[in-house]
Scaffold this motif. Structure first.
Motif, PDB file in Angstrom:
ATOM      1  N   TYR A 160       0.834  -1.197   0.000  1.00 58.50           N
ATOM      2  CA  TYR A 160       0.000   0.000   0.000  1.00 58.50           C
ATOM      3  C   TYR A 160       0.873   1.252   0.000  1.00 58.50           C
ATOM      4  CZ  TYR A 160      -3.740  -3.210   1.325  1.00 58.50           C
ATOM      5  OH  TYR A 160      -4.644  -4.246   1.341  1.00 58.50           O
ATOM      6  N   LYS A 161       0.330   2.331  -0.568  1.00 62.24           N
ATOM      7  CA  LYS A 161       1.075   3.593  -0.601  1.00 62.24           C
ATOM      8  C   LYS A 161       1.216   4.198   0.790  1.00 62.24           C
ATOM      9  CE  LYS A 161      -0.373   4.813  -5.309  1.00 62.24           C
ATOM     10  NZ  LYS A 161      -1.169   5.766  -6.135  1.00 62.24           N
ATOM     11  N   LYS A 162       0.177   4.067   1.611  1.00 59.97           N
ATOM     12  CA  LYS A 162       0.186   4.631   2.967  1.00 59.97           C
ATOM     13  C   LYS A 162      -0.343   3.593   3.946  1.00 59.97           C
ATOM     14  CE  LYS A 162       1.113   9.160   2.157  1.00 59.97           C
ATOM     15  NZ  LYS A 162       1.934  10.075   2.954  1.00 59.97           N
ATOM     16  N   VAL A 163       0.277   3.559   5.126  1.00 56.66           N
ATOM     17  CA  VAL A 163      -0.124   2.605   6.168  1.00 56.66           C
ATOM     18  C   VAL A 163      -0.106   3.315   7.520  1.00 56.66           C
ATOM     19  CG1 VAL A 163       0.425   0.457   7.374  1.00 56.66           C
ATOM     20  CG2 VAL A 163       0.795   0.633   4.896  1.00 56.66           C
ATOM     21  N   ALA A 164      -1.173   3.121   8.279  1.00 54.42           N
ATOM     22  CA  ALA A 164      -1.229   3.579   9.662  1.00 54.42           C
ATOM     23  C   ALA A 164      -1.412   2.366  10.561  1.00 54.42           C
ATOM     24  CB  ALA A 164      -2.381   4.564   9.870  1.00 54.42           C
TER      25      ALA A 164
ATOM     26  N   ALA B 137     -14.240   8.175  20.182  1.00 51.06           N
ATOM     27  CA  ALA B 137     -12.914   7.606  19.933  1.00 51.06           C
ATOM     28  C   ALA B 137     -12.829   7.032  18.525  1.00 51.06           C
ATOM     29  CB  ALA B 137     -12.603   6.534  20.967  1.00 51.06           C
ATOM     30  N   LYS B 138     -13.892   6.360  18.104  1.00 49.51           N
ATOM     31  CA  LYS B 138     -13.922   5.822  16.737  1.00 49.51           C
ATOM     32  C   LYS B 138     -13.831   6.955  15.720  1.00 49.51           C
ATOM     33  CE  LYS B 138     -17.596   5.372  14.654  1.00 49.51           C
ATOM     34  NZ  LYS B 138     -18.338   6.284  13.718  1.00 49.51           N
ATOM     35  N   ASN B 139     -14.594   8.007  15.944  1.00 43.96           N
ATOM     36  CA  ASN B 139     -14.581   9.133  15.009  1.00 43.96           C
ATOM     37  C   ASN B 139     -13.225   9.826  14.983  1.00 43.96           C
ATOM     38  OD1 ASN B 139     -17.273   8.701  14.355  1.00 43.96           O
ATOM     39  ND2 ASN B 139     -18.045  10.172  15.847  1.00 43.96           N
ATOM     40  N   SER B 140     -12.575   9.933  16.148  1.00 47.41           N
ATOM     41  CA  SER B 140     -11.252  10.561  16.196  1.00 47.41           C
ATOM     42  C   SER B 140     -10.237   9.759  15.397  1.00 47.41           C
ATOM     43  CB  SER B 140     -10.784  10.696  17.645  1.00 47.41           C
ATOM     44  OG  SER B 140     -11.541  11.648  18.335  1.00 47.41           O
ATOM     45  N   ALA B 141     -10.279   8.430  15.539  1.00 45.95           N
ATOM     46  CA  ALA B 141      -9.351   7.586  14.788  1.00 45.95           C
ATOM     47  C   ALA B 141      -9.638   7.668  13.293  1.00 45.95           C
ATOM     48  CB  ALA B 141      -9.446   6.145  15.276  1.00 45.95           C
ATOM     49  N   VAL B 142     -10.907   7.673  12.924  1.00 49.80           N
ATOM     50  CA  VAL B 142     -11.275   7.801  11.508  1.00 49.80           C
ATOM     51  C   VAL B 142     -10.724   9.098  10.937  1.00 49.80           C
ATOM     52  CG1 VAL B 142     -13.223   8.219   9.946  1.00 49.80           C
ATOM     53  CG2 VAL B 142     -13.309   6.312  11.562  1.00 49.80           C
ATOM     54  N   TYR B 143     -10.886  10.194  11.666  1.00 58.28           N
ATOM     55  CA  TYR B 143     -10.339  11.479  11.214  1.00 58.28           C
ATOM     56  C   TYR B 143      -8.830  11.392  11.031  1.00 58.28           C
ATOM     57  CZ  TYR B 143      -8.576  16.236  11.374  1.00 58.28           C
ATOM     58  OH  TYR B 143      -7.879  17.385  11.097  1.00 58.28           O
ATOM     59  N   TRP B 144      -8.153  10.751  11.975  1.00 55.64           N
ATOM     60  CA  TRP B 144      -6.693  10.632  11.907  1.00 55.64           C
ATOM     61  C   TRP B 144      -6.268   9.865  10.659  1.00 55.64           C
ATOM     62  CZ3 TRP B 144      -3.883  13.756  14.503  1.00 55.64           C
ATOM     63  CH2 TRP B 144      -2.531  13.515  14.746  1.00 55.64           C
ATOM     64  N   PHE B 145      -6.967   8.762  10.383  1.00 54.37           N
ATOM     65  CA  PHE B 145      -6.623   7.967   9.210  1.00 54.37           C
ATOM     66  C   PHE B 145      -6.899   8.751   7.917  1.00 54.37           C
ATOM     67  CE2 PHE B 145      -7.982   4.181  12.029  1.00 54.37           C
ATOM     68  CZ  PHE B 145      -6.737   4.159  12.633  1.00 54.37           C
ATOM     69  N   LYS B 146      -8.004   9.455   7.885  1.00 58.89           N
ATOM     70  CA  LYS B 146      -8.314  10.277   6.699  1.00 58.89           C
ATOM     71  C   LYS B 146      -7.235  11.337   6.488  1.00 58.89           C
ATOM     72  CE  LYS B 146     -13.389  10.139   6.486  1.00 58.89           C
ATOM     73  NZ  LYS B 146     -14.598  10.978   6.628  1.00 58.89           N
ATOM     74  N   GLN B 147      -6.803  11.952   7.571  1.00 60.59           N
ATOM     75  CA  GLN B 147      -5.842  13.047   7.485  1.00 60.59           C
ATOM     76  C   GLN B 147      -4.495  12.587   6.940  1.00 60.59           C
ATOM     77  OE1 GLN B 147      -6.784  16.073   8.246  1.00 60.59           O
ATOM     78  NE2 GLN B 147      -4.909  17.263   8.395  1.00 60.59           N
ATOM     79  N   TYR B 148      -4.043  11.380   7.346  1.00 54.09           N
ATOM     80  CA  TYR B 148      -2.677  10.986   7.040  1.00 54.09           C
ATOM     81  C   TYR B 148      -2.536   9.809   6.075  1.00 54.09           C
ATOM     82  CZ  TYR B 148      -1.578  14.407  10.496  1.00 54.09           C
ATOM     83  OH  TYR B 148      -1.473  15.594  11.153  1.00 54.09           O
ATOM     84  N   LEU B 149      -3.662   9.281   5.601  1.00 54.63           N
ATOM     85  CA  LEU B 149      -3.587   8.199   4.611  1.00 54.63           C
ATOM     86  C   LEU B 149      -4.143   8.610   3.256  1.00 54.63           C
ATOM     87  CD1 LEU B 149      -4.627   5.086   6.761  1.00 54.63           C
ATOM     88  CD2 LEU B 149      -2.334   5.918   6.226  1.00 54.63           C
ATOM     89  N   HIS B 150      -4.781   9.783   3.190  1.00 56.15           N
ATOM     90  CA  HIS B 150      -5.375  10.213   1.913  1.00 56.15           C
ATOM     91  C   HIS B 150      -4.859  11.592   1.537  1.00 56.15           C
ATOM     92  CE1 HIS B 150      -8.002   6.765   1.890  1.00 56.15           C
ATOM     93  NE2 HIS B 150      -8.502   7.093   3.077  1.00 56.15           N
TER      94      HIS B 150
END
Length: 243
Positions: free
Chosen positions: A121-125, A230-243
């Motif tokens: 994958y191009k990006k991984v968290a 907490a779920k929403n915070s993690a989703v935001y984090w993944f969106k911010q740094y994987l896309h």
């Protein structure tokens, strides 16, 4: 480790992913993005806990990522029934479990899985809950780091050096009451994160306890609000740094 690592509530719902292999490890996988992936390193309840699979499904859908939940305990499964049964909790020797799954033993396979994902994958968290947090911070270390972003929730077994060596954007999901993430470690984290020269998010959950993000009681409004935030915070984090 504290008895809080053995307590919680099983969530209702049907997971939509499938079981496969990641390297030499059995794994649950959900989502179909070919460019962005998330590696979950679980707590002692492991890769078959319904809650963690449902959470993985939410991450996959809401953050548009492919999520992997590997087995890092050689097939040993702690039954979710233990959360409801004081006798089973009493009989489960969590320190013996940690002894069987020490950092030196487990990190090589966790890092091997992360490297395989990075080659695909191009990006991984990576996100780690309780036991899994130390591994995720190591995956995001300044030297030898593998992932592009890291997140931890109610972390256990952390050493100050693992916090101080983070070299990627990092998120902490922290409940008010947590015997495993002590006031001293919280203070160290809050002092250290601004010095690391990486984006960070320290998300605090008043009134909640260790395990809330993966084993909170959905029938309790405050706990439900917390685990969803907490779920929403993690989703935001993944969106911010994987896309």
């Amino acid at each position: 480790m504290s008895t809080c690592c053995k307590e919680g509530f099983k969530w209702n719902g049907e997971s939509v992913g499938k079981e496969t292999k990641l390297g030499n490890n059995q794994a649950y996988v959900t989502g179909d993005n070919k460019d962005a992936a998330v590696l979950i390193v679980c707590d002692v309840f492991g890769w078959t806990l319904p809650n963690i699979r449902l959470l993985a499904d939410h991450y996959a859908k809401e953050a548009n990522v492919t999520v992997y939940v590997p087995d890092y305990f050689e097939g040993e499964v702690v039954s979710p029934e233990m959360m409801d049964d004081p006798e089973k909790r009493k009989n489960f020797d969590i320190m013996a479990f940690i002894g069987r799954n020490g950092k030196d033993k487990r990190y090589p396979e966790i890092s091997a899985n992360a490297k395989e994902l990075k080659s695909t994958y191009k990006k991984v968290a990576a996100i780690g809950f309780c036991y899994g947090a130390w591994a995720v911070l190591r995956l995001g270390a300044k030297e030898g780091g593998i992932v592009d972003a890291a997140a931890v929730a109610h972390p256990s077994l952390l050493e100050e050096s693992e916090i101080a060596n983070v070299g990627v954007p990092v998120q902490f999901l922290v409940p008010e009451t947590d015997p495993m993430f002590t006031p001293e470690l919280k203070e160290f984290t809050l002092k250290t994160l601004p010095t690391l020269n990486v984006p960070f998010n320290y998300d605090y959950y008043p009134g909640l306890v260790h395990g809330f993000a993966t084993r909170g009681d959905q029938s309790d409004p405050k706990q439900k609000e917390g685990l969803e935030r907490a779920k929403n915070s993690a989703v935001y984090w993944f969106k911010q740094y994987l896309h």
